[in-house]
Design an enzyme around this catalytic site. Sequence first.
Site, PDB file in Angstrom:
ATOM      1  N   LYS A 113      -6.011   3.774   3.137  1.00 14.43           N
ATOM      2  CA  LYS A 113      -6.919   2.723   2.664  1.00 14.43           C
ATOM      3  C   LYS A 113      -8.387   3.134   2.778  1.00 14.43           C
ATOM      4  O   LYS A 113      -9.226   2.641   2.041  1.00 14.43           O
ATOM      5  CB  LYS A 113      -6.660   1.426   3.411  1.00 14.43           C
TER       6      LYS A 113
HETATM    7  C1  LIG Z   1      -1.369  -0.406   2.897  1.00 13.69           C
HETATM    8  C2  LIG Z   1      -0.400   0.654   3.243  1.00 13.69           C
HETATM    9  C3  LIG Z   1       0.725   0.942   2.419  1.00 13.69           C
HETATM   10  C4  LIG Z   1       1.050   0.142   1.179  1.00 13.69           C
HETATM   11  O1  LIG Z   1       0.152   0.355   0.122  1.00 13.69           O
HETATM   12  P1  LIG Z   1       0.039  -0.681  -1.090  1.00 13.69           P
HETATM   13  O2  LIG Z   1      -1.150  -0.259  -1.843  1.00 13.69           O
HETATM   14  O3  LIG Z   1      -0.126  -2.047  -0.458  1.00 13.69           O
HETATM   15  O4  LIG Z   1       1.306  -0.588  -1.875  1.00 13.69           O
HETATM   16  C5  LIG Z   1       1.543   2.003   2.784  1.00 13.69           C
HETATM   17  N1  LIG Z   1       1.315   2.723   3.905  1.00 13.69           N
HETATM   18  C6  LIG Z   1       0.261   2.471   4.716  1.00 13.69           C
HETATM   19  C7  LIG Z   1       0.086   3.289   5.946  1.00 13.69           C
HETATM   20  C8  LIG Z   1      -0.631   1.440   4.420  1.00 13.69           C
HETATM   21  O5  LIG Z   1      -1.671   1.194   5.248  1.00 13.69           O
END
Ligand SMILES: *Cc1c(COP(=O)(O)O)cnc(C)c1O
Length: 471
Positions: A113
Amino acid sequence: MRYISTRGGMAPAPFSDILLGGLAPDGGLALPDAYPTLAPGELSGWRGLSYPELAFAILRRFADDLPADELRALIDHTYTAEIFRSEAITPLTPLADGVWLLGLSNGPTLAFKDIAMQLLGNLFEYVLLKTGGHLNIFGATSGDTGSSAEYAMRGKRNIRVFMLSPHQKMSRFQTAQMFSLQDPNIFNIAVRGVFDDCQDMVKAVSHDADFKARYAIGTVNSINWARVAAQIVYYFKGWLAVTDRDVQEVSFAVPSGNFGNICAGYIAKRMGLPIRRLILATNENNVLDEFFRTGVYRVRPTDQVAQTSSPSMDISKASNFERFIFDAVGRDPAVVRDLWRQVDTQGFFDLSGSDAFHAIQESGFVSGTSTHQDRMDTIRRVYQDSGSGIVMDTHTADGVKVGLEYREDGVPLICLETALPAKFEESIVEALGHPPERPAGYENIEALPQRFEVMDADVAEIKGYIVRYAG
Ligand SMILES: *Cc1c(COP(=O)(O)O)cnc(C)c1O
């Protein structure tokens, strides 16, 4: 480029108008009125570009109302070796013959993120300085999103962050990561309750339109368009790193929750990037796997969301999914409105047998579910096969497990690594019998002084707190 809403009720707007927003005013999500496409030969021209150069080449198309040199400077300031711990930003590691791991989690909070959120912090500050506005970001987190937002917004002018989290319910590492921030524009509030209590408080405040307007309350949740746009870049980066011909197809395996990450891959493909398969992996909360297998999208009541060892994928509904469905139904906002009315009234919609679902199945989307046992087995197997070199986190393991099920001879497979194992130590100990290494600088994070406020789950109290400290 102009942005429109999936529900059809927003006047077309430029990027900087939709940047700060969450939902469009009509309750839909913003999308470009048309996707930019690659010119012939353009991809080969991108082969030698650095990450920030590539990001600029792609993002200028989506943010074409920002002066190019200023966008360039924001991007250069974001994707640095200091922040992402290597010039590559998203380094590639071979996993097996024709299979790679694309490292997306080398930013400050050790999860993918950061790639979008770090840019968002700089974009928000830039736009607010231009307009003379300010913003009070108010959100709830059970871990990843909140810390990523705080690390992106810390020290930014005209921005404050008020972040609720359930008191004593996050992992020690995650708690330390958030609460050790001493920046005066970051307010951590530990709520006596569970995550849903925090979420309910955020909802209550966001339903109070007067309060929201008066105190310039905003969010940074995963439906923010700029986050999706910033994630498009690393699909190009990964593709460029494993190909040498411009027509070569590559498949991507994506650990998925809110459909934000894989939505970016889908848009990369629509732009003309030769992607063969987008392999969507879920954990036990397999709302999306069910849809891609059956055509039925059935959201789960929050009390039926399983708490798993890949917690950032524990979702009841996939908040970015509406963008994909909008395209799948021929960009007809009346159809989208009707489908989400069905979700609200009966909890699901069913596209099985429809032309839209047929087209989705032809488009290269495939999916699978990974369980706790699968995660443990995959972490262990990759660790052993790599001669103890590679320790994956649980989310990445979900993606690798499902990705390998769809591996094809002669088609490179890139598995997206969405977090570092240091964030999920307990699960690594369970899988391997010892904790993972921590990256430099995180060794003693639990020992740092912490700054946070404890509060009851009381909407009046949190409003009072925001009034006191809002910018
Ligand atoms: C947020 C997150 C996901 C999922 O991603 P999306 O964009 O919500 O599909 C997967 N793995 C980790 C470690 C995350 O922080």
